[in-house]
Design an enzyme around this catalytic site. Structure first.
Site: not given
Ligand code: G3I
Length: 374
Positions: A159, A264
């Site tokens: 990105e 994705e």
């Molecule tokens: O692990 C913590 C957990 O301990 C906590 O209780 C919880 C509370 O919000 O958050 C958890 O972390 C989250 C993590 O996912 C695991 O579930 C983060 O807040 C959350 O921001 C994170 O979101 C991920 C996001 O990327 C940011 O990294 C999504 O699962 C994931 O599907 C998404 O994937 C991205 C790709 O990597 C890149 N392209 C876009 C795509 C969608 O944004």
């Protein structure tokens, strides 16, 4: 080095005695799409922590490629300068080896989910260019080296281009300049010359963005930097983008002489607050009941729309199976999809190939018939 030995021991042990007999027949996506392209899924942290659960078994039945949804992002795997946390990533590798899957690493350099320490010196000031390059090199080399021989392809840069085609002004960009992209590919190539290296991004059908990505890849190619593939993140909904727009982009990226991957992939069935949202996790919208219409069940009419849309996409992917080497859906089953919480938290979406009952959706049958009659 110890862990590499450990992983090799797991690998040899798994191959020699415990490799499970798995379905590769026509009742699975990997069976139906066999020899056309890899069909992959993303494994969440939760799934990796709760080993050997039902959903991991279904993932192995249905898919022949995996990518970690979160556990290799720098904030998780490299939370402090001197601290790497490989636990979940090692578990991911172990699972992939056990089921003989193509493994992609995600993601080495991304503006999001990079821990603050990366950009700060010991006084809390913004780090200087040379130091940031040094940190990037250390991060990339450590990861790629550790998983060499296991991870076959890396999302090296994620990105980096805005929707208007310009460079995203990330901290990497501001401190190092656009050369951070060349350097990331160079460091990854040095660490594992055999791994495939990819550029991965969302909204890759927007004409301006596509032009920007193509400009960037051509510039890398002119400088002798080999990019093996482009990942088109497929975060789509029931109407946007059009199949035609998606097709135009597949053709345009393939024309660069690189492999194309649909990474994705998911099809949201929920109303989007505006027509085009991309996949920027910083975009958030407040919850409203009317934006969460299928809390209990997906109506048959919408289910049908999902199937038709999904079928149209897979027909397109099969049409370009010479260029497309992998299609990866972003999650194993609906209840694990990030779409339930983005751009609005707490909704119930149905975007994946496997439903909340942990069974493949109707699209599997449609694809089976289609592929058999081709
Ligand atoms: O692990 C913590 C957990 O301990 C906590 O209780 C919880 C509370 O919000 O958050 C958890 O972390 C989250 C993590 O996912 C695991 O579930 C983060 O807040 C959350 O921001 C994170 O979101 C991920 C996001 O990327 C940011 O990294 C999504 O699962 C994931 O599907 C998404 O994937 C991205 C790709 O990597 C890149 N392209 C876009 C795509 C969608 O944004």
């Amino acid at each position: 080095m110890k862990i590499r030995n450990f992983l090799w021991i797991c690998f040899v042990g798994i191959i020699s005695c415990t490799k499970p007999i798995e379905k590769n027949s026509l009742d699975s996506f990997k069976g139906v799409l066999n020899n056309r392209f890899y069909i992959g899924t993303a494994l969440s942290n939760e799934q990796l922590i709760r080993e050997d659960n039902k959903i991991l078994r279904e993932a192995a039945n249905q898919f022949n490629a995996i990518v970690p949804e979160n556990c290799m992002k720098s904030a998780l795997i490299h939370p402090q300068k001197e601290v790497y946390n490989f636990t979940l990533a090692d578990r991911f590798i172990e699972y992939g080896l056990q089921h003989d899957m193509w493994m992609t690493g995600h993601t080495l350099i991304w503006h999001s989910q990079t821990p603050d320490w990366f950009f700060k010196d010991s006084n809390g000031n913004e780090v200087k260019r040379d130091e940031l390059i040094h940190r990037m090199k250390d991060h990339i080399t450590t990861l790629v080296h550790r998983y060499k021989d296991f991870i076959k392809g890396w999302d090296v840069v994620n990105e980096a281009i805005e929707d208007d085609g310009s460079y995203r002004e990330t901290k990497f960009y501001k401190i190092i300049g656009p050369e951070y992209i060349n350097l990331a590919f160079k460091f990854a190539r040095e660490a594992d010359p055999k791994a495939e290296l990819y550029y991965n991004d969302y909204s890759m059908t927007l004409p301006e963005k596509r032009a920007g990505v193509i400009r960037m890849i051509r510039a890398l190619q002119r400088q002798g930097i080999r990019v093996d593939g482009i990942g088109m993140q497929g975060h789509v909904n029931l109407t946007s983008p059009s199949i035609e727009a998606f097709e135009n982009s597949i053709v345009a990226y393939a024309d660069l002489g690189v492999k194309v991957m649909i990474t994705e992939f998911d099809i949201s069935v929920l109303p989007f607050p505006n027509e085009h949202l991309g996949a920027d996790i910083n975009t958030t919208v407040s919850y409203k009941e009317q934006l969460n219409p299928y809390k209990e069940k997906l109506p048959d009419t919408i289910q049908q729309k999902f199937n038709d849309r999904c079928f149209d996409f897979f027909k397109l992917f099969l049409k370009y199976d010479k260029a497309i080497t992998r299609v990866t859906v972003w999650g194993v089953s609906d209840e694990y999809s990030w779409k339930n919480d983005w751009p609005i938290t707490g909704r119930t979406d149905y975007p994946l190939l496997i439903g909340r009952n942990h069974k493949p959706k109707e699209i599997l049958k449609q694809l089976t018939t289609y592929v058999a009659n081709k």
